[in-house]
Write a protein that holds these residues in place. Structure first.
Motif, PDB file in Angstrom:
ATOM      1  N   ILE A  41       0.858  -1.187   0.000  1.00 29.20           N
ATOM      2  CA  ILE A  41       0.000   0.000   0.000  1.00 29.20           C
ATOM      3  C   ILE A  41       0.895   1.238   0.000  1.00 29.20           C
ATOM      4  N   THR A  42       1.962   1.174   0.788  1.00 33.17           N
ATOM      5  CA  THR A  42       2.911   2.291   0.865  1.00 33.17           C
ATOM      6  C   THR A  42       4.322   1.730   0.731  1.00 33.17           C
ATOM      7  N   VAL A  43       5.102   2.294  -0.175  1.00 34.77           N
ATOM      8  CA  VAL A  43       6.514   1.916  -0.277  1.00 34.77           C
ATOM      9  C   VAL A  43       7.327   3.045   0.357  1.00 34.77           C
ATOM     10  N   THR A  44       8.165   2.694   1.332  1.00 30.48           N
ATOM     11  CA  THR A  44       8.887   3.722   2.089  1.00 30.48           C
ATOM     12  C   THR A  44      10.298   3.888   1.533  1.00 30.48           C
ATOM     13  N   VAL A  75       5.979  -4.797   6.360  1.00 34.42           N
ATOM     14  CA  VAL A  75       5.068  -4.869   7.497  1.00 34.42           C
ATOM     15  C   VAL A  75       3.629  -4.709   7.014  1.00 34.42           C
ATOM     16  N   LYS A  76       2.780  -5.590   7.477  1.00 34.80           N
ATOM     17  CA  LYS A  76       1.360  -5.502   7.137  1.00 34.80           C
ATOM     18  C   LYS A  76       0.815  -4.162   7.614  1.00 34.80           C
ATOM     19  N   ASP A  77      -0.113  -3.626   6.845  1.00 31.88           N
ATOM     20  CA  ASP A  77      -0.536  -2.255   7.137  1.00 31.88           C
ATOM     21  C   ASP A  77      -1.512  -2.135   8.303  1.00 31.88           C
ATOM     22  N   ASN A  78      -1.521  -3.115   9.194  1.00 28.76           N
ATOM     23  CA  ASN A  78      -2.285  -2.944  10.442  1.00 28.76           C
ATOM     24  C   ASN A  78      -1.367  -2.866  11.660  1.00 28.76           C
ATOM     25  N   PHE A  79      -0.047  -2.742  11.418  1.00 26.36           N
ATOM     26  CA  PHE A  79       0.898  -2.459  12.504  1.00 26.36           C
ATOM     27  C   PHE A  79       1.258  -0.979  12.423  1.00 26.36           C
ATOM     28  N   ARG A  85       2.070   6.255   7.138  1.00 25.49           N
ATOM     29  CA  ARG A  85       0.630   6.022   7.272  1.00 25.49           C
ATOM     30  C   ARG A  85       0.308   4.542   7.444  1.00 25.49           C
ATOM     31  N   THR A  86      -0.715   4.291   8.194  1.00 31.86           N
ATOM     32  CA  THR A  86      -1.126   2.938   8.553  1.00 31.86           C
ATOM     33  C   THR A  86      -2.625   2.859   8.319  1.00 31.86           C
ATOM     34  N   LYS A 118       4.652  -0.880   3.628  1.00 30.03           N
ATOM     35  CA  LYS A 118       3.494  -1.433   4.335  1.00 30.03           C
ATOM     36  C   LYS A 118       2.668  -2.239   3.334  1.00 30.03           C
ATOM     37  N   THR A 119       2.299  -3.434   3.743  1.00 31.80           N
ATOM     38  CA  THR A 119       1.705  -4.351   2.770  1.00 31.80           C
ATOM     39  C   THR A 119       0.174  -4.391   2.814  1.00 31.80           C
ATOM     40  N   ASN A 120      -0.367  -4.754   1.686  1.00 29.39           N
ATOM     41  CA  ASN A 120      -1.805  -4.788   1.425  1.00 29.39           C
ATOM     42  C   ASN A 120      -2.464  -5.968   2.162  1.00 29.39           C
TER      43      ASN A 120
END
Lengths: 521, 185
Positions: A41-44, A75-79, A85-86, A118-120
């Motif tokens: 979802i987000t690439v840092t 990291v999964k986007d619920n951490f 952004r999370t 952050k992963t989808n």
């Protein structure tokens, strides 16, 4: 290089074969090349390069922090991640940037690991396909493998298969070699299920062994951070870093031992492998059944005691999970009201209207459906009938495991999923509730009982897609479970995706040669 | 031709196995059958013909018990006033008739719990019930981050979160639908 295990890369760093910044750039490039997977979802990017430079400086000075220094992870986007952004793949948190790091994220950063992004996932981790998120579905990297394209009869691009879920982005990231390690979350199988369908190793530790602080809760009494890697020993390294008491999570328990390296030559002669007969559920594919039988044979031939055992309440476990999950969801989702953080509706005729419209706009149908049924199960007239009843069934399920492990069984061997990955088009023909009831059928009992469980990739199906098997151990026996998992891993020769890295000699096109071995049953 | 015939016989057997499995996952069974393209169905059927000896400790057929419909309570129908009450409590709306059907299916699924005898069983709410959990000293160790947290809110004044007028119950269901329809991103 990208196809190596974390352990191998760590060694390559020390030998100067590659530097953390080079590797970070390679991974970032690969993320771009594999964008169609929709794994992130987000690439840092900037943050990753900065960390990689710091790691490189430490290596040059000869003071690396440990085996994870310089290792790209996702990291999964619920951490929660500070200043990143999370979203939980929800409109509700689309613009939410937490002010702090989840404990597990902080521990990896403290070790010098490099955060790629952050992963989808499925929205708020509610799903088993990674098809129900606000950022679109995740595609399984095996959809584009030679094995699936030629054997699976995939005729067009629209035949792509799902990753499983809800941590599908994390599994896809590790399977497609854009990260060496990924964090998922596992409430009913959300780490093991995509692990199995994407052909990677997935660990759900004992409940309480790894901190949940900063993991946006789904079902507090079952949530566990999960670990996804390309090898068992990599997961052991990660667990060694992540486990233990956290003062910010009162449900954490002390780690039974410091997790050092797993022994390479673990002997299964003295262990007893239980085959729970109730894990042949309706809909189990013949191919998965054949692999289950084959691995049972492997154990037997190596001198392990293999016994059929019974966990009599298994078929009601998914029903129990369904009620407990929806009730805890109803309670957990109450925090999203638009006032303190997250999306806020423009409607402002009253506080109640603002709440209702914020939640109407922010949640998808799946989340709203679970909140409604959870509230129904919790109504005064239903509380005993459904919620307390489910809690009683929960005890029976936990007791089933206690009896089996008390009778001398060391580890249980079961399938992870009913079948290999479904095509997206077929998967979405059924609603989310039905899918979750099928997909979590073998995985959620371990969450109900709080036990450690893993999914090990075993072989490719006739469609050229991964099949995984699950091992479940007694509480806090995570290390022994990993030892057994590694023993299986060493014997099944599961192929890595052949298009992984064309610069690599030693693993060039393992897809063909090893596949012949694994499907010869 | 003989091969073809054998094939058809096997196919019938295989579908029967799928069809006769218990109704717990009635939807499941249907969809699995549906999911199989003729091609994958063939490969599943061909599998038993392979030379691999099945390990006898691994059950060869599904072991789940059939739950007869008559053992379950009558299916729940949600009356209109309960729909309204749930929406007020949950602060989310059903949106469509389909949303309501989804709840009724979820309840039906949960009804299977009543087949299990739980007399004398204590409810379990945590797997950590058998041990003392870590408690830190009851002293403040962190905080002083009000500003940081207030920054996350859409509407604040000084150190307060701002809410629209309170103590006004949600309007009636029909009006609610109109309000929610207009509140889009």
């Amino acid at each position: 290089m990208l196809g190596l295990t974390l352990k191998e890369v760590s060694l390559a760093f020390r030998e100067g074969k590659i530097s953390p910044t080079e590797l970070c750039r390679k991974c970032l490039n690969r993320i771009k090349k594999t964008q169609r997977l929709n794994a992130y979802i987000t690439v840092t990017e900037e943050f990753a390069m900065k960390q990689a430079r710091q790691s490189e400086a430490r290596l040059l000075q000869g003071i690396p922090k440990g085996p994870l220094d310089g290792i790209p992870f996702a990291v999964k986007d619920n951490f929660c991640t500070a200043n990143i952004r999370t979203t939980c793949a929800s409109k509700m948190l689309k613009d939410y940037t937490p002010p702090y790091n989840a404990t597990v994220v902080q521990k990896l950063l403290d070790q010098g690991a490099v955060l790629m992004g952050k992963t989808n996932m499925d929205e708020f981790a509610m799903g088993a396909g990674s098809t129900d998120g606000a950022f679109g579905p995740v595609r399984n990297p095996w959809s584009y493998s030679d094995s699936y394209r030629t054997q699976g009869g995939a005729a067009s691009d629209s035949d792509w298969v799902i990753t499983g879920g809800s941590s599908g982005g994390s599994a896809a990231a590790v399977a497609s070699c854009t990260s060496y390690l990924a964090l998922g979350s596992d409430t009913g199988g959300s780490t093991r299920n995509p692990g199995a369908l994407c052909g990677v190793f997935a660990l759900k530790p004992t409940y309480g062994l790894v901190s949940r602080h900063g993991l946006i809760p789904l079902v507090n009494s079952m949530d566990v951070p999960g670990i996804i890697t390309r090898s068992v020993s990599d997961a052991a390294i990660a667990l060694g870093v992540l486990q233990g008491i956290d003062v910010r999570d009162s449900t954490t328990v002390p780690a039974p031992s410091a997790l050092a390296e797993l022994p390479e030559d673990f002997d299964v002669k003295n262990i007893c492998v239980g085959i729970p007969k109730e894990y042949h559920a309706p809909g189990l594919s013949e191919e998965t059944l054949a692999q289950w039988s084959r691995v049972a044979d492997l154990f037997e031939k190596a001198g392990a005691r293999v016994e059929q055992v019974s966990l009599p309440h298994t078929q009601y476990s998914i029903v129990c999970y369904h009620v407990l999950c929806h009730t805890e969801v109803a309670s957990n989702m109450a925090r999203f009201d638009g006032l303190e953080y997250g999306h806020r509706s423009e409607m402002k005729s009253s506080t109640e209207v603002m709440y209702a419209s914020t939640r109407h706009e922010g949640f998808n149908d799946v989340v709203r459906g679970r909140i409604l049924s959870g509230n129904y199960f919790l109504l005064k007239q239903n509380y005993q009938h459904y919620f307390v009843k489910a809690q009683k069934v929960r005890r029976l399920i936990a007791d089933d495991f206690r009896h089996v492990f008390g009778s001398g069984v060391d580890v249980l061997l079961t399938p992870t999923t009913l079948t290999d990955a479904a095509c997206y088009h077929d998967f979405t023909q059924e609603d989310n509730r039905t899918r979750s009831a099928q997909e979590d059928v073998f995985t959620q009992p371990a969450n109900i009982a709080g036990l450690p469980a893993v999914s090990v990739p075993i072989a490719l199906s006739r469609r050229g897609l991964p099949i995984g098997l699950q091992l479940i151990g007694p509480a806090l026996e995570d290390k022994k479970l990993l030892c057994v998992a590694q023993w299986v891993e060493q014997r099944v020769n599961f192929p890595s995706i052949s298009d992984c890295d064309n610069t690599q000699e030693s693993r060039k096109d393992p897809g063909v040669t090893r596949r012949e071995q694994t499907s010869a049953i | 031709m003989i091969k073809m015939l054998a094939f058809q016989t096997l196919r019938v057997v295989s579908l029967e196995i799928l069809g006769s499995s218990c109704n717990l996952l009635a939807n499941n069974v249907r969809s699995i059958t549906k999911r199989c393209s003729p091609r994958s169905l063939q490969s599943q059927i061909l599998r038993p013909l392979s030379s691999h000896q099945h390990n006898l400790k691994v059950p060869k057929v599904p072991t789940w018990e059939h739950v007869p419909e008559e053992e379950l309570p009558r299916p729940t129908k949600i009356p209109a006033d309960l729909v309204d009450r749930l929406e007020r409590l949950a602060l989310v709306d059903f949106r469509t008739q389909q949303g309501l059907e989804c709840l009724e299916k979820a309840i039906r699924f949960a009804d299977q719990l009543h087949v299990v005898d739980t007399s004398g069983v204590e409810p379990m709410d945590s797997v950590l019930e058998d041990r003392a959990l870590y408690l830190r000293d009851d002293t403040v160790t962190e905080g002083d981050c009000a500003e940081e947290l207030l920054k996350l809110a859409k509407n604040t004044v000084e150190e307060y979160f701002v809410a629209p007028p309170g103590n006004i119950p949600l309007p009636k269901r029909e009006e609610r639908a109109a309000i929610l329809r207009h509140s889009e991103f």
